[in-house]
Scaffold this motif. Structure first.
Motif, PDB file in Angstrom:
ATOM      1  N   CYS A 164      -0.669   4.341  -2.157  1.00  0.00           N
ATOM      2  CA  CYS A 164      -1.339   5.382  -1.370  1.00  0.00           C
ATOM      3  C   CYS A 164      -0.695   6.741  -1.646  1.00  0.00           C
ATOM      4  O   CYS A 164      -1.387   7.748  -1.812  1.00  0.00           O
ATOM      5  CB  CYS A 164      -1.232   5.018   0.113  1.00  0.00           C
ATOM      6  SG  CYS A 164      -2.115   6.112   1.246  1.00  0.00           S
ATOM      7  N   TRP A 178      -1.942  -7.770   1.451  1.00  0.00           N
ATOM      8  CA  TRP A 178      -2.888  -6.701   1.104  1.00  0.00           C
ATOM      9  C   TRP A 178      -3.934  -6.546   2.205  1.00  0.00           C
ATOM     10  O   TRP A 178      -4.228  -5.434   2.661  1.00  0.00           O
ATOM     11  CB  TRP A 178      -3.525  -7.016  -0.237  1.00  0.00           C
ATOM     12  CG  TRP A 178      -4.708  -6.182  -0.642  1.00  0.00           C
ATOM     13  CD1 TRP A 178      -6.008  -6.586  -0.701  1.00  0.00           C
ATOM     14  CD2 TRP A 178      -4.707  -4.805  -1.067  1.00  0.00           C
ATOM     15  NE1 TRP A 178      -6.818  -5.559  -1.135  1.00  0.00           N
ATOM     16  CE2 TRP A 178      -6.047  -4.453  -1.377  1.00  0.00           C
ATOM     17  CE3 TRP A 178      -3.720  -3.844  -1.232  1.00  0.00           C
ATOM     18  CZ2 TRP A 178      -6.411  -3.186  -1.813  1.00  0.00           C
ATOM     19  CZ3 TRP A 178      -4.083  -2.575  -1.677  1.00  0.00           C
ATOM     20  CH2 TRP A 178      -5.411  -2.249  -1.966  1.00  0.00           C
ATOM     21  N   TYR A 204      -6.930   4.989   3.179  1.00  0.00           N
ATOM     22  CA  TYR A 204      -7.300   3.584   3.016  1.00  0.00           C
ATOM     23  C   TYR A 204      -8.772   3.361   2.653  1.00  0.00           C
ATOM     24  O   TYR A 204      -9.094   2.455   1.895  1.00  0.00           O
ATOM     25  CB  TYR A 204      -6.972   2.821   4.301  1.00  0.00           C
ATOM     26  CG  TYR A 204      -5.564   2.286   4.334  1.00  0.00           C
ATOM     27  CD1 TYR A 204      -4.549   2.866   3.590  1.00  0.00           C
ATOM     28  CD2 TYR A 204      -5.240   1.182   5.123  1.00  0.00           C
ATOM     29  CE1 TYR A 204      -3.264   2.386   3.628  1.00  0.00           C
ATOM     30  CE2 TYR A 204      -3.959   0.679   5.170  1.00  0.00           C
ATOM     31  CZ  TYR A 204      -2.968   1.279   4.429  1.00  0.00           C
ATOM     32  OH  TYR A 204      -1.698   0.780   4.461  1.00  0.00           O
ATOM     33  N   THR A 229       0.784  -1.242   0.000  1.00  0.00           N
ATOM     34  CA  THR A 229       0.000   0.000   0.000  1.00  0.00           C
ATOM     35  C   THR A 229       0.816   1.292   0.000  1.00  0.00           C
ATOM     36  O   THR A 229       0.293   2.334  -0.379  1.00  0.00           O
ATOM     37  CB  THR A 229      -0.936   0.048   1.226  1.00  0.00           C
ATOM     38  OG1 THR A 229      -0.147  -0.038   2.415  1.00  0.00           O
ATOM     39  CG2 THR A 229      -1.943  -1.087   1.191  1.00  0.00           C
ATOM     40  N   TYR A 272      -8.879   1.159  -0.920  1.00  0.00           N
ATOM     41  CA  TYR A 272      -9.320  -0.235  -0.982  1.00  0.00           C
ATOM     42  C   TYR A 272     -10.623  -0.422  -1.769  1.00  0.00           C
ATOM     43  O   TYR A 272     -11.092  -1.541  -1.917  1.00  0.00           O
ATOM     44  CB  TYR A 272      -9.462  -0.796   0.436  1.00  0.00           C
ATOM     45  CG  TYR A 272      -8.159  -1.349   0.977  1.00  0.00           C
ATOM     46  CD1 TYR A 272      -7.933  -2.717   1.046  1.00  0.00           C
ATOM     47  CD2 TYR A 272      -7.142  -0.483   1.389  1.00  0.00           C
ATOM     48  CE1 TYR A 272      -6.738  -3.221   1.521  1.00  0.00           C
ATOM     49  CE2 TYR A 272      -5.942  -0.981   1.867  1.00  0.00           C
ATOM     50  CZ  TYR A 272      -5.738  -2.353   1.930  1.00  0.00           C
ATOM     51  OH  TYR A 272      -4.536  -2.849   2.395  1.00  0.00           O
TER      52      TYR A 272
END
Length: 308
Positions: free
Chosen positions: A193, A240, A200, A189, A204
């Motif tokens: 990101c 993940w 998040y 991430t 996601y």
């Protein structure tokens, strides 16, 4: 504690609260002054404590210590340990708890490989104001090990000191496996990101981002396998899913937080580590190479044109 930001203060403050003789070293003068004037204010959910601990803005004039814990930004590792030479004695241990891989090699070049321990932690910290941090440590594990996997008396001494402070520490005989486990969480991430600027809760939700993350982690797993690294799992989705476990929708990775501050990220020590190990092992890592290139492009844009 060489580097007393959010995590350095979280761990250093807890060690001091547990009775360890702790010195915090950080370049942020207002932070150092606030700690010395009022103590380190630590928030734990709804509760708050003030811990008395000494803070300095450099290692000049300080006496040698038993353990140096390095928690500076990755790019500052060499300069930080060079500046800490006054703290080194024949018995001194040096331990990185930084994100990514490669710090131990830098520390070994300066201090000597025989002094170096490695560690990975799932403890968290948030900087709230100079002299004030929020600490997330309950139930969060820290793994500490010798680089050669031995269980030594000095390793057990450090582990015991952490546990005495309420930090859940374990002596590891597979510290490189542990470091790769944490690395793959960050690979999943961190860069994505940072590039997308999505916290998040939104990161996601995007299927294409998930696919890119799984591909990046799969490259890391292939590299680890080629180097006989024992991982907790060889399923990309495991990392993940683990990356978001227990974190709020507004959570941002440290890489995104660095970009938002106009700072250099740790991408060279995270996705870049997968690329370097892959090159040495003749394993292709095109997804991680692309993520490194994009993050470096953003860094260059911000340094040339200002943070936007």
């Amino acid at each position: 504690m060489l580097g007393a930001g959010a995590l350095g203060c979280s761990i250093g403050g807890l060690l001091a609260r547990g009775g360890s003789d702790v010195i915090l070293v950080d370049r942020f003068q207002a932070h150092v002054d606030a700690i010395n004037a009022n103590g380190l204010k630590m928030s734990f959910g709804d509760s708050e404590e003030t811990v008395r601990v000494a803070a300095f803005n450099s290692c000049d004039g300080l006496a040698p210590v038993d353990l140096i814990i390095v928690l500076v930004k990755s790019a500052a590792t060499r300069a930080a340990i060079e500046s800490a030479r006054p703290l080194l004695a024949s018995h001194t241990m040096v331990m990185s708890i930084q994100n990514g891989l490669g710090h131990e090699d830098i520390l070994a070049e300066v201090a000597g490989r025989e002094k170096v321990l490695a560690a990975k932690t799932y403890v968290g910290g948030v900087f709230l104001a100079p002299g004030h941090i929020a600490s997330g440590y309950l139930g969060k594990q820290t793994y500490i090990g010798e680089l050669d996997g031995r269980l030594t008396p000095r390793l057990q001494t450090v582990v015991d000191e952490f546990n005495k402070a309420g930090l859940l520490a374990t002596a590891s005989t597979n510290i490189y496996g542990t470091m790769w486990d944490k690395l793959l969480v960050n690979v999943a991430t961190g860069a994505l990101c940072a590039i997308t600027r999505l916290p998040y809760g939104w990161l996601y939700k995007v299927k294409e981002i998930e696919e890119a993350a799984l591909a990046a982690v799969a490259e890391g797993i292939a590299v680890a396998r080629a180097n006989h690294i024992r991982l907790v799992s060889e399923e990309p989705r495991y990392f993940w899913d683990l990356a978001a476990e227990g974190l709020p929708a507004e959570f941002k990775t440290s890489m995104l937080q660095s970009l938002e501050k106009g700072e250099v990220t740790e991408v060279d020590f995270i996705n870049g580590s997968v690329v370097r190990w892959g090159d040495r092992s003749d394993i292709a890592t095109p997804v991680n190479k692309t993520l490194v290139a994009l993050v470096k492009g953003i860094e260059n844009f911000q340094s040339s044109f200002g943070k936007r």
